[in-house]
Enzyme design. Structure first.
Site, short mmCIF file in Angstrom:
data_model
loop_
_atom_site.label_atom_id
_atom_site.label_comp_id
_atom_site.label_asym_id
_atom_site.label_seq_id
_atom_site.Cartn_x
_atom_site.Cartn_y
_atom_site.Cartn_z
CG ASP B 198 -13.60 15.12 -2.54
OD1 ASP B 198 -13.77 13.90 -2.44
OD2 ASP B 198 -12.51 15.69 -2.35
CG ASP B 359 -12.92 8.89 1.82
OD1 ASP B 359 -11.77 8.55 1.57
OD2 ASP B 359 -13.56 9.71 1.17
#
Lengths: 149, 438
Positions: B198, B359
């Site tokens: 990420d 998330d």
């Protein structure tokens, strides 16, 4: 123009007040009599939701789709247009669809819950061998549904 | 101009916004922990036969040695991240050639599969474990309803906010639960690898997510992705016109910071900067005087905002691609651009905070896996994740550009898990056993 700080949310009371003070209006807003508290936004999200014209098509589509054995969609319809149900005299066009959805949801729920409760409470005594064929955990075992495919 | 409300403090504005994003994350984690503790205690280790892209390289066996497991986990995570990268690049490519319809339908299909099949399987497992005497017909009707309304809620741009948020959290829970079924070492390796991926994908110039973000910004379109948008906190309750206006203004200000300055935004930028905007860096606050100057922006963007898939579509795929989706919506890019559909923390079109579904999923996977050990690790990891989320929000406010949100929380969470498991637990247990504390 007046500026106010407040939390946004459902319910148009305060917002309505501001509108009168601000002399502003949009196409989707219907100004009501200041002495008679009525909502302007037909959806539960208030000003974050749809205007009245848009919500007519939504209410109608939800109502029609609900006939595909979707009582939960009818319930969502009622929830979404809750101000229409609560302030019964406003929003005449949307009202009939939301009311239809509410009635349909209640009727379907009564039917479904009466069947489900009869099945679960009656159990084997009432149904005999059919109970074992219909009950979910046996169906799952029979079709191997819990194999985490 | 008269003020008739009490003066708002930083708690009312910033605090409220943060609470509105932390609450669903906490609910998602709580439900996953609940499911993990219920289903783990009632069944033995049945996860060993779960094959997916994440276990393709090595299937963990509890009897393997330390190094075998370690290497196997690393291999698995590398394969996983590689697949995710490839799929994200495919997504960027599809977005580049404007195949958004295809992406949108693909996402609808994925949510259908997640809600219908994974939700159904989970429900069946619960029914079997608790011997709930529900019959097949009612179960089918209920599952069908639940799935269809879920797909509609996510597909359609206008739906009750609560319902949409609820279904997004449910999808997060289902995918996270599925991920907790992976073998232990693989899960931790995958989490760390994804946090690093990420970081790279969002910050490096060649990263797929950064490309996606820049493409969307330059074209002024919304990326199809599954994103949770918190309900915006409004400060100026001055009526519908102002409301619409506030929606657009943030983006104008935003484009000042970004390098794609289109002429239509340029004018509004200058006009916006002169406004006295209120304090919160995360909210959209404009005083009513600004509405006139911003109305131009409103007109210009009316059309654009209504078109295009809503922010809620991300390739939520099945097994193999599961991660990719999550990737594309996950890699939280904290971007303060308005059209931030894709991720992590950003700002929605109405100035609300948006958090990508990835998330939710990976935070919950971490906490769920911690729950498989003991509740003490759950508490530690929960606090670590929330602290990471707070830090990420702060960084977003400081840097005002695309930032990944997974790394801080995941790395803190992993650190806390291992520290708790290795050192804190021994301490606490000894204290309790000797009736010293706790």
């Amino acid at each position: 123009m007046e500026r106010a700080e407040s939390e946004g949310g459902e319910g148009g009371e305060r917002r309505r007040q501001r509108i009168y003070n601000n002399n502003s209006s949009t196409a989707g807003v219907i100004l009501r009599n200041p002495n008679n508290p009525e909502p302007i936004w037909p959806t539960i999200d208030g000003s974050l939701g749809l205007s009245e014209d848009d919500s007519l098509s939504y209410a109608r589509n939800f109502f029609k789709f609900g006939f595909l054995l979707l009582p939960w969609l009818w319930a969502v319809n009622c929830f979404f247009f809750w101000p229409v149900l609560r302030h019964y005299s406003s929003f005449p066009r949307i009202r009939k669809y939301v009311l239809g959805s509410a009635i349909g949801f209640v009727a379907f729920t009564v039917l479904l819950s009466s069947w489900a409760l009869t099945f679960s409470i009656g159990g084997e005594r009432l149904f005999g061998p059919i109970f074992d064929t219909l009950v979910m955990y046996n169906v799952a075992d029979r079709f191997g549904l819990t194999g985490w495919s | 101009m008269s003020q008739d409300q009490k003066p708002t403090s930083i708690l009312d504005s910033l605090g409220e916004e943060i609470i509105r994003i932390i609450t669903p994350v906490s609910i998602c984690m709580f439900i996953v922990v609940l499911l993990v503790t219920i289903l783990n205690s009632s069944s033995s280790d049945s996860s060993s036969n779960l094959t997916s892209i994440a276990t393709i390289a090595y299937n963990e066996n509890t009897s393997d040695s330390f190094w075998d497991k370690f290497e196997g986990a690393l291999l698995n995570s590398l394969v996983f991240v590689a697949v995710i990268t490839v799929v994200t690049f495919i997504l960027v490519f599809l977005f580049y050639i404007r195949c958004t319809k295809f992406l949108k339908y693909y996402m609808g299909l994925s949510s259908f599969i997640v809600l219908g099949f994974m939700g159904g399987e989970l429900a069946v497992i619960l029914i079997r474990d608790f011997s709930i005497p529900i019959d097949g017909i009612s179960f089918l009707v209920i599952l069908y309803n639940f799935t269809v309304v879920g797909v509609l809620a996510i597909f359609m741009s206008e739906m009750a906010i609560l319902i949409k948020q609820g279904y997004l959290v449910i999808i997060g829970v289902l995918v996270a639960f599925w991920f907790t079924l992976l073998p232990e070492w693989t899960t931790w390796a995958v989490l760390v690898a994804l946090a690093l991926y990420d970081l790279a994908a969002v910050l490096l110039p060649g990263g797929p997510l950064r490309l996606l973000v820049e493409l969307a910004m330059s074209r002024d379109e919304e990326i199809p992705a599954l994103v949770y948008e918190a309900r915006p906190v409004t400060y100026n309750d001055s009526g519908p016109v102002q409301r619409v206006v506030e929606r657009r203004s943030w983006r104008g200000r935003h484009d000042v910071g970004s390098n794609t300055a289109e002429s239509s935004n340029a004018n509004t930028n200058s006009s916006l900067e002169s406004e006295p905007s209120l304090d919160s860096t995360l909210g959209v606050l404009l005083s009513s005087e600004s509405c006139q100057s911003v109305t131009r922006l409103v007109m210009a963007e009316e059309g654009r905002s209504s078109e295009g898939p809503s922010e809620l579509l991300a390739p939520l795929v099945e097994h193999q691609l599961e991660r990719s989706n999550v990737q594309s919506n996950g890699p939280e890019e904290l971007v303060q651009s308005e059209r931030w559909p894709i991720d992590g923390i950003g700002l929605g079109s109405s100035g609300a905070i948006k958090l990508g579904l990835g998330d939710f999923i990976f935070y919950s996977v971490l906490v769920g896996r911690a729950a498989m050990y003991d509740l003490m690790t759950v508490y530690a990891c929960y606090l670590a994740i929330i602290a990471g989320l707070g830090i990420t929000l702060m960084l977003l406010a400081i840097y005002q550009k695309a930032l990944p949100a997974l790394p801080v929380s995941i790395l803190l969470g992993v650190l806390f898990y291992f520290m708790t498991r290795l050192s804190l637990e021994a301490f606490v247990v000894q204290c309790s056993v000797n009736l010293l504390m706790f």
